[in-house]
Design a protein around this motif. Structure first.
Motif, PDB file in Angstrom:
ATOM      1  N   GLU A 105       0.851  -1.184   0.000  1.00 65.41           N
ATOM      2  CA  GLU A 105       0.000   0.000   0.000  1.00 65.41           C
ATOM      3  C   GLU A 105       0.887   1.235   0.000  1.00 65.41           C
ATOM      4  N   ILE A 106       0.346   2.338  -0.485  1.00 63.44           N
ATOM      5  CA  ILE A 106       1.091   3.593  -0.541  1.00 63.44           C
ATOM      6  C   ILE A 106       0.411   4.616   0.365  1.00 63.44           C
ATOM      7  N   VAL A 107       1.172   5.179   1.276  1.00 59.08           N
ATOM      8  CA  VAL A 107       0.669   6.177   2.224  1.00 59.08           C
ATOM      9  C   VAL A 107       1.258   7.536   1.840  1.00 59.08           C
ATOM     10  N   PRO A 108       0.438   8.486   1.413  1.00 56.28           N
ATOM     11  CA  PRO A 108       0.963   9.774   0.959  1.00 56.28           C
ATOM     12  C   PRO A 108       1.698  10.527   2.065  1.00 56.28           C
ATOM     13  N   GLY A 109       2.538  11.454   1.641  1.00 54.85           N
ATOM     14  CA  GLY A 109       3.256  12.299   2.578  1.00 54.85           C
ATOM     15  C   GLY A 109       3.282  13.740   2.098  1.00 54.85           C
ATOM     16  N   VAL A 110       3.777  14.640   2.914  1.00 56.22           N
ATOM     17  CA  VAL A 110       3.900  16.053   2.532  1.00 56.22           C
ATOM     18  C   VAL A 110       5.063  16.186   1.547  1.00 56.22           C
ATOM     19  N   PRO A 111       4.808  16.654   0.329  1.00 56.87           N
ATOM     20  CA  PRO A 111       5.896  16.771  -0.646  1.00 56.87           C
ATOM     21  C   PRO A 111       6.792  17.969  -0.374  1.00 56.87           C
ATOM     22  N   ALA A 112       8.008  17.897  -0.882  1.00 58.72           N
ATOM     23  CA  ALA A 112       8.980  18.964  -0.650  1.00 58.72           C
ATOM     24  C   ALA A 112       8.507  20.300  -1.215  1.00 58.72           C
ATOM     25  N   PHE A 113       7.815  20.272  -2.365  1.00 53.30           N
ATOM     26  CA  PHE A 113       7.394  21.557  -2.945  1.00 53.30           C
ATOM     27  C   PHE A 113       6.363  22.252  -2.064  1.00 53.30           C
ATOM     28  N   ALA A 114       5.518  21.471  -1.368  1.00 51.01           N
ATOM     29  CA  ALA A 114       4.546  22.070  -0.462  1.00 51.01           C
ATOM     30  C   ALA A 114       5.244  22.675   0.753  1.00 51.01           C
ATOM     31  N   ALA A 115       6.261  21.972   1.244  1.00 47.93           N
ATOM     32  CA  ALA A 115       7.032  22.501   2.370  1.00 47.93           C
ATOM     33  C   ALA A 115       7.765  23.779   1.966  1.00 47.93           C
TER      34      ALA A 115
END
Length: 251
Positions: A105-115
């Motif tokens: 399964e794939i659990v999304p995360g906060v991407p670098a561009f959003a940070a």
């Protein structure tokens, strides 16, 4: 048994999702890339967990570890920085797990561009200024860009452009962007090590950003943002806030 590909976020340990943290705390096996994973996240693993740094491993060795955990009936937390959907080398692993019949399964995360956008305190889509964001990188010897995805072609729209993995090539990047629709005065910003304690933020234009990066010694782990949204002012408010918009409550 399931392999959980977990987006660990851009750096700060508390930017992992609640779901990702719960899985990390419960899986008896954890694989991670050591050079870009905060120690605070690894501390969330169970005390007796098998924790493996995949930095020195080949893809085949990584799959061997995942298959071994599957044979033993152990769930695996496979930590990837940022969000697994971007530049995570996830597809190669999933292809091999599919061939082996191993569940994942794939659990999304906060991407670098959003940070990076958060560090800049800017929205990347502003009414009347830009409503498109292009996420891209530069070609390397190991990963060339597909036809039609060179920077000059992508810069033709003049929309917001976010560059990953390009800091070391900034001297080559700027001329390619200027050959598109951007100008030397186009706003540009760089966020290095977004959300890490050593975070650096640079603001300037395409005309001066290379010099700023060189003076600051920024050559890696940086996101480069280009576009007029970085200096947007005097734009029309979104229709979301218009008095003419019909508003309905949630029922």
């Amino acid at each position: 048994m399931t392999v959980y590909f977990i987006g660990a976020g851009p750096g700060a340990a508390d930017l992992i999702t609640v779901r990702g943290q719960r899985l990390l705390e419960s899986c008896p096996v954890c694989l991670y890339a050591g050079s870009i994973m905060p120690d605070e996240l690894l501390a969330l693993c169970p005390p007796d967990a098998k924790i493996i740094d995949t930095g020195p491993l080949t893809l085949d060795q990584i799959i061997t570890e995942l298959a071994g955990a599957d044979s033993a009936g152990h769930d695996v937390a496979r930590l990837h920085s940022g969000d697994p959907s971007l530049y995570s080398a996830l597809a190669e692993q999933c292809r091999r797990l599919d061939a082996l019949g191993i569940e994942y399964e794939i659990v999304p995360g906060v991407p670098a561009f959003a940070a990076a956008a958060a560090a800049l305190k800017r929205e990347l889509t502003v009414p009347g200024v830009a409503q498109t964001v292009t996420l891209t990188r530069v070609a390397t010897l190991s990963t060339p860009m597909p036809p039609g995805e060179d920077l000059t072609a992508l810069a033709q729209s003049g929309a917001t452009l976010v560059l990953h993995l390009a800091a070391a090539q900034i001297d080559a990047v700027v001329p390619q962007l200027l050959a598109g629709s951007y100008r030397p005065a186009t706003p540009c910003a760089v966020v290095a090590f977004a959300t890490w304690p050593q975070q650096q933020v640079l603001r300037g234009t395409l005309g001066d950003i290379a010099g700023q990066m060189q003076a600051a010694g920024i050559t890696r782990t940086a996101v480069i943002v280009v576009g007029d949204v970085l200096a947007a002012d005097g734009f029309t408010d979104s229709y979301l806030y218009s008095p003419a918009r019909r508003r309905t409550g949630r029922h």
